[in-house]
Design an enzyme around this catalytic site. Structure first.
Site, PDB file in Angstrom:
ATOM      1  N   HIS A   1       0.802  -1.226   0.000  1.00 21.66           N
ATOM      2  CA  HIS A   1       0.000   0.000   0.000  1.00 21.66           C
ATOM      3  C   HIS A   1       0.834   1.276   0.000  1.00 21.66           C
ATOM      4  CE1 HIS A   1       1.080   0.114   4.237  1.00 21.66           C
ATOM      5  NE2 HIS A   1       0.712   1.377   4.230  1.00 21.66           N
TER       6      HIS A   1
HETATM    7  C1  UD1 Z   1      -1.560   6.194   5.407  1.00 23.65           C
HETATM    8  C2  UD1 Z   1      -0.184   6.591   5.968  1.00 23.65           C
HETATM    9  C3  UD1 Z   1       0.737   5.396   5.930  1.00 23.65           C
HETATM   10  C4  UD1 Z   1       0.133   4.209   6.607  1.00 23.65           C
HETATM   11  C5  UD1 Z   1      -1.229   3.918   5.973  1.00 23.65           C
HETATM   12  C6  UD1 Z   1      -1.911   2.745   6.617  1.00 23.65           C
HETATM   13  C7  UD1 Z   1       0.333   8.942   5.513  1.00 23.65           C
HETATM   14  C8  UD1 Z   1       1.207   9.866   4.756  1.00 23.65           C
HETATM   15  N1  UD1 Z   1       0.425   7.644   5.179  1.00 23.65           N
HETATM   16  O1  UD1 Z   1      -1.361   5.848   4.046  1.00 23.65           O
HETATM   17  O2  UD1 Z   1       1.934   5.737   6.617  1.00 23.65           O
HETATM   18  O3  UD1 Z   1       0.978   3.098   6.464  1.00 23.65           O
HETATM   19  O4  UD1 Z   1      -2.048   5.093   6.125  1.00 23.65           O
HETATM   20  O5  UD1 Z   1      -3.044   2.356   5.890  1.00 23.65           O
HETATM   21  O6  UD1 Z   1      -0.385   9.376   6.382  1.00 23.65           O
HETATM   22  N2  UD1 Z   1      -8.689   5.636   1.061  1.00 23.65           N
HETATM   23  C9  UD1 Z   1      -9.950   5.122   1.019  1.00 23.65           C
HETATM   24  N3  UD1 Z   1     -10.595   4.895   2.200  1.00 23.65           N
HETATM   25  C10 UD1 Z   1     -10.034   5.157   3.410  1.00 23.65           C
HETATM   26  C11 UD1 Z   1      -8.752   5.691   3.434  1.00 23.65           C
HETATM   27  C12 UD1 Z   1      -8.068   5.933   2.264  1.00 23.65           C
HETATM   28  O7  UD1 Z   1     -10.499   4.866  -0.042  1.00 23.65           O
HETATM   29  O8  UD1 Z   1     -10.675   4.902   4.444  1.00 23.65           O
HETATM   30  C13 UD1 Z   1      -7.952   5.850  -0.215  1.00 23.65           C
HETATM   31  C14 UD1 Z   1      -8.165   7.207  -0.825  1.00 23.65           C
HETATM   32  O9  UD1 Z   1      -8.157   7.072  -2.199  1.00 23.65           O
HETATM   33  C15 UD1 Z   1      -6.907   7.946  -0.403  1.00 23.65           C
HETATM   34  C16 UD1 Z   1      -5.875   6.842  -0.422  1.00 23.65           C
HETATM   35  O10 UD1 Z   1      -6.554   5.677   0.008  1.00 23.65           O
HETATM   36  O11 UD1 Z   1      -6.583   9.005  -1.228  1.00 23.65           O
HETATM   37  C17 UD1 Z   1      -4.697   7.080   0.466  1.00 23.65           C
HETATM   38  O12 UD1 Z   1      -5.120   7.319   1.806  1.00 23.65           O
HETATM   39  P1  UD1 Z   1      -4.168   8.181   2.792  1.00 23.65           P
HETATM   40  O13 UD1 Z   1      -4.775   8.248   4.130  1.00 23.65           O
HETATM   41  O14 UD1 Z   1      -3.763   9.464   2.153  1.00 23.65           O
HETATM   42  O15 UD1 Z   1      -2.841   7.331   2.846  1.00 23.65           O
HETATM   43  P2  UD1 Z   1      -2.604   5.781   3.044  1.00 23.65           P
HETATM   44  O16 UD1 Z   1      -2.070   5.233   1.784  1.00 23.65           O
HETATM   45  O17 UD1 Z   1      -3.754   5.091   3.665  1.00 23.65           O
END
Ligand code: UD1
Length: 382
Positions: A216
């Site tokens: 991820h």
């Molecule tokens: C975040 C953390 C990462 C951690 C990970 C655990 C940062 C910079 N990164 O990354 O260190 O390992 O969480 O999961 O904070 N999305 C959904 N539903 C959700 C959450 C996210 O669809 O409930 C999708 C969205 O498209 C979003 C993307 O995932 O843009 C990324 O989510 P984001 O919270 O920005 O970062 P993670 O990749 O989850």
């Protein structure tokens, strides 16, 4: 009472916060009041609520529902929302976990409001500032008054950055305390292994043997070439070694795979008989699947460590790791997105399962250590 404000938002920190909340309710409820704030960084049921339910974490007093966005948008919105919560709650300490954008925002808000900050999982370094997490953890550490480092390596990293080894109270942001606390995730792993997991019924017999894949990280998901290399290697590994692959897919990865689209270049994993594509798993499901996997392929820091706690070898889909102990013991191998290395490392671990996983992460009593340290630092609250 000592009032702490725990700020969570993303999946791994919700899990870490569970260990602290559990020990507060078991042992410290007459001395520590905990209020939880959720930034809303993760919002899908399987990325957030499932953990509150399953790990019996008290409901957040406020959910800021910030959701997704660019780094700047997400961080800025959380920063201003969290600042309001800290002002309204006026805690003695703000507690943050790990290295996500939620951690960064809460750290900045607390430090600017001059409220002591406690950083759980302090001192970890990948020495790669292209990772957003590396920027977040360095800044959070340098805003903190209490740094709870899980390993000796993390303590050494902090000393190299100028943190004093003297630890002389009273602590402040200019005289921070650095503590070797052990790893709070081990608290959870041991607690749930001993109390909740009944292995015998959980996985059906025809599941075995299998391996686990999680991917991820921004570096792997935002670069289609890397994602393609990793998945091609995994398919070759599955075919060569005859292993089923359990692949719970993070929403970020899901959107990049775009498997519903007939033109997606990742369709080759879709109907492959050995690739089991799953929704994100709950914490207990994850532990169970990790426990019986022959090999775990991952780019997650948390999964690397849980694998280690459960004596499972890891093939690390990155170029470097914050958890150097895992690589140094030979129970984890860094392979980046290199197809040959991924295949060879997986094969090596199937043929030579490591026999020893020395203890580096404490004894599963980190949350208790943190509570005692904070109570000692605020003697008028006891
Ligand atoms: C975040 C953390 C990462 C951690 C990970 C655990 C940062 C910079 N990164 O990354 O260190 O390992 O969480 O999961 O904070 N999305 C959904 N539903 C959700 C959450 C996210 O669809 O409930 C999708 C969205 O498209 C979003 C993307 O995932 O843009 C990324 O989510 P984001 O919270 O920005 O970062 P993670 O990749 O989850």
């Amino acid at each position: 009472m000592l009032k702490i404000l725990s700020i969570v938002g993303a999946r791994p920190q919700i899990i870490k916060a569970a260990a602290l909340s559990r020990i507060i309710s078991l042992k410290y409820k007459d001395r520590i009041e905990e209020v939880i704030i959720h930034s809303g960084q993760h919002y899908d049921f399987g990325m957030s609520n499932v953990f509150f339910d399953e790990l019996a974490i008290p409901q957040p007093k406020i959910n800021l529902s910030v959701g997704s966005g660019s780094h700047a948008e997400q961080t800025a919105e959380m920063l201003s929302g969290i600042e309001k919560c800290v002002v309204a709650e006026n805690p003695d300490v703000v507690v943050v976990y790990g290295d996500t954008n939620t951690t960064l925002s809460a750290s900045l808000a607390a430090a600017k409001l001059k409220i002591p900050l406690a950083h759980i999982e302090a001192g970890l370094r990948s020495f790669n500032k292209k990772m957003p997490e590396e920027i977040n953890r360095v800044i959070s550490d340098h805003c903190s008054t209490f740094l709870f480092a899980p390993t000796i390596t993390a303590i050494q990293n902090l000393h190299r950055e100028g943190f004093s080894s003297e630890n002389t109270p009273p602590f402040s942001v200019d005289n921070p305390g650095v503590f070797h606390s052990g790893d709070i995730m081990l608290d959870n792993t041991l607690y749930y292994l001993n109390n909740q997991i009944s292995d015998s019924k959980a996985l059906s017999e025809d599941t075995y043997p299998y391996c686990l894949l999680t991917v991820h990280r921004e570096n792997n998901t935002e670069n289609p070439e890397r994602l393609f290399n990793i998945l091609s290697a995994i398919v070759k590994f599955a075919d060569t070694m005859g292993r089923r692959i359990k692949f719970p897919v993070h929403p970020r990865t899901k959107s990049k795979l775009d498997l519903e689209n007939p033109n997606s270049r990742f369709r080759f994993i879709n109907n492959h008989p050995l690739i089991e594509i799953l929704e994100p798993l709950s914490f207990l499901e994850t532990l169970l699947v990790e426990k019986y996997a022959d090999v775990i392929f991952t780019d997650s820091g948390g999964v690397q460590k849980e694998a280690y706690f459960l004596s499972r070898p890891t093939v690390i889909l990155r170029n470097e790791t914050e958890w150097l102990e895992i690589v140094n013991t030979g129970t984890g191998i860094l392979v980046d997105d290199d197809e040959t290395k991924i295949l060879n490392a997986g094969k090596y671990f199937i043929e030579n399962p490591p026999s020893s996983y020395p203890s580096f992460y404490g004894e599963g009593k980190t949350a208790e250590f943190i509570c005692n340290t904070l109570l000692e630092a605020f003697p008028d609250k006891i």
